[in-house]
Scaffold this motif. Sequence first.
Motif, PDB file in Angstrom:
ATOM      1  N   ARG A  76       0.893  11.099   2.753  1.00  0.00           N
ATOM      2  CA  ARG A  76       1.574  10.304   1.831  1.00  0.00           C
ATOM      3  C   ARG A  76       1.149   8.963   2.016  1.00  0.00           C
ATOM      4  O   ARG A  76       1.045   8.419   0.829  1.00  0.00           O
ATOM      5  N   HIS A  77       0.480   8.740   3.059  1.00  0.00           N
ATOM      6  CA  HIS A  77      -0.131   7.116   2.946  1.00  0.00           C
ATOM      7  C   HIS A  77      -1.384   7.147   2.242  1.00  0.00           C
ATOM      8  O   HIS A  77      -1.724   6.042   2.216  1.00  0.00           O
ATOM      9  N   LEU A  78      -1.993   8.379   1.790  1.00  0.00           N
ATOM     10  CA  LEU A  78      -3.192   8.547   1.140  1.00  0.00           C
ATOM     11  C   LEU A  78      -2.698   8.035  -0.344  1.00  0.00           C
ATOM     12  O   LEU A  78      -3.797   7.867  -1.306  1.00  0.00           O
ATOM     13  N   LEU A  79      -1.664   7.996  -0.747  1.00  0.00           N
ATOM     14  CA  LEU A  79      -1.363   7.764  -2.114  1.00  0.00           C
ATOM     15  C   LEU A  79      -0.789   6.331  -1.959  1.00  0.00           C
ATOM     16  O   LEU A  79       0.358   6.021  -1.776  1.00  0.00           O
ATOM     17  N   PRO A  80      -1.400   5.289  -2.656  1.00  0.00           N
ATOM     18  CA  PRO A  80      -1.096   4.010  -2.659  1.00  0.00           C
ATOM     19  C   PRO A  80       0.045   3.641  -3.573  1.00  0.00           C
ATOM     20  O   PRO A  80       0.088   3.737  -4.564  1.00  0.00           O
ATOM     21  N   ASP A  81       0.925   2.634  -2.889  1.00  0.00           N
ATOM     22  CA  ASP A  81       2.179   2.114  -3.819  1.00  0.00           C
ATOM     23  C   ASP A  81       1.991   0.794  -4.425  1.00  0.00           C
ATOM     24  O   ASP A  81       2.570   0.324  -4.939  1.00  0.00           O
ATOM     25  N   ASP A  82       0.692   0.241  -4.229  1.00  0.00           N
ATOM     26  CA  ASP A  82       0.176  -0.861  -4.298  1.00  0.00           C
ATOM     27  C   ASP A  82      -0.605  -1.390  -5.587  1.00  0.00           C
ATOM     28  O   ASP A  82      -1.417  -2.382  -5.631  1.00  0.00           O
ATOM     29  N   VAL A  83      -1.040  -0.101  -6.224  1.00  0.00           N
ATOM     30  CA  VAL A  83      -2.293  -0.138  -7.255  1.00  0.00           C
ATOM     31  C   VAL A  83      -1.488  -0.645  -8.431  1.00  0.00           C
ATOM     32  O   VAL A  83      -0.266  -0.218  -8.715  1.00  0.00           O
ATOM     33  N   PRO A  84      -2.224  -1.070  -9.339  1.00  0.00           N
ATOM     34  CA  PRO A  84      -1.773  -1.378 -10.821  1.00  0.00           C
ATOM     35  C   PRO A  84      -1.355  -0.026 -11.687  1.00  0.00           C
ATOM     36  O   PRO A  84      -1.729   0.802 -11.306  1.00  0.00           O
ATOM     37  N   ILE A  85      -0.182  -0.192 -12.466  1.00  0.00           N
ATOM     38  CA  ILE A  85      -0.044   0.795 -13.501  1.00  0.00           C
ATOM     39  C   ILE A  85      -0.563   0.436 -14.914  1.00  0.00           C
ATOM     40  O   ILE A  85      -0.606  -0.639 -15.304  1.00  0.00           O
ATOM     41  N   GLN A  86      -1.480   1.248 -15.315  1.00  0.00           N
ATOM     42  CA  GLN A  86      -2.136   1.072 -16.304  1.00  0.00           C
ATOM     43  C   GLN A  86      -2.144   2.050 -17.592  1.00  0.00           C
ATOM     44  O   GLN A  86      -1.955   3.241 -17.190  1.00  0.00           O
ATOM     45  N   PHE A  87      -2.375   1.750 -18.743  1.00  0.00           N
ATOM     46  CA  PHE A  87      -2.351   2.779 -19.800  1.00  0.00           C
ATOM     47  C   PHE A  87      -3.425   3.690 -19.439  1.00  0.00           C
ATOM     48  O   PHE A  87      -4.578   3.263 -19.337  1.00  0.00           O
ATOM     49  N   THR A  88      -3.129   5.148 -19.576  1.00  0.00           N
ATOM     50  CA  THR A  88      -4.146   6.106 -19.330  1.00  0.00           C
ATOM     51  C   THR A  88      -4.260   7.195 -20.212  1.00  0.00           C
ATOM     52  O   THR A  88      -3.457   7.746 -21.041  1.00  0.00           O
ATOM     53  N   HIS A  89      -5.824   7.712 -20.527  1.00  0.00           N
ATOM     54  CA  HIS A  89      -5.773   8.766 -21.464  1.00  0.00           C
ATOM     55  C   HIS A  89      -5.416  10.115 -20.822  1.00  0.00           C
ATOM     56  O   HIS A  89      -4.824  10.855 -21.484  1.00  0.00           O
TER      57      HIS A  89
END
Length: 336
Positions: A207-220
């Motif tokens: 679980r700790h390997l999936l960061p909760d503090d990264v930006p959310i961005q539009f993704t193809h």
Amino acid sequence: MFTSPSSLDLPTGPRQIFEKSTFFLRNPRAQLPTPAQVRAECKAQGGNYGSARPLPVRFPHLGLIVKFGFVVSITEGQCLLWLKQLGVVRVPEVYGWTTDRVGYNLEVFLYLELIPAVSLKDRWRWLSRSNKEHIARELRVIMDKVHSIPPEPGEVYIGSIGKQPVQEDIFASYTEAKPGPFTSLSSFHEYLLCYFRQPPQWVDPDRHLLPDDVPIQFTHSDLHMGNILVSPPLPWSKESLWMAWQEWSRNRWSLIWVWRALWWGTWRRMECGEPRVVAILDWQQSGWLPSYWEYCKAMWTADFQPRSWGNKYLPMILDKNDVFCVWGDIAAAAGI
């Protein structure tokens, strides 16, 4: 300044025909093919009709391609309309959509512009190193623009356009509703791990390997060589003749489309010869996702591309990250 999807008042009905689109301006007396005609043409073109993902059906004389099936969604049509308005990347123009029920399945038919170009996958083996690097640099600029598209005002969420559920194929259940939208990265990550890896009462060691503090961005969310259109080669070159032979071995309609693309390139000389990016296709899975998602998904699909694509050129287009290992485990569990 970007225009939010909500401010465009995107159409939502099960049947929409855009009579002011270029299809009807070019063909005033033409009509879009019916679902029955599309299915019949799919069978004639050998487009694996009956599968979950039939091949899109081309109507070269109309400049039309129809993407259809029960995993196709109206959401993609809405997304293409919005991206066309933004102008940050060239996408097929949407001429309309409709739905038709077959047994228990509801098929969606998207009527799209048939762009006279060829896929990067088809041209790759013929391109020089400098050509490939040029295309990678072009894609870097395009994808940076795509990733800079902000979510709707006052709303940060993980999901598809218009606050709709996540359309990502990693959740490719044809019987269950798509998940989301999610209001936070932590809730999305918890769902992701519980859905594929652990029962809800367990604590996943990754679980700790999936960061909760990264930006959310539009993704193809499906950036591979088959979804990237580039300018066609010069007619009568070895490359164009080889492509024509390959298409002839598939079906006659594909051959007509390829030659139309090649001659279009001759007429518009800036689009032939030296390859350049013309458009990006297949926005079915697009939406606002964690910033690491684009790279992870592209690297996952790179296993089915030439080795140099993932090893050398994708890192030129997308920023590398450290999430791929755990993301790959999740994708493997999903069976995509």
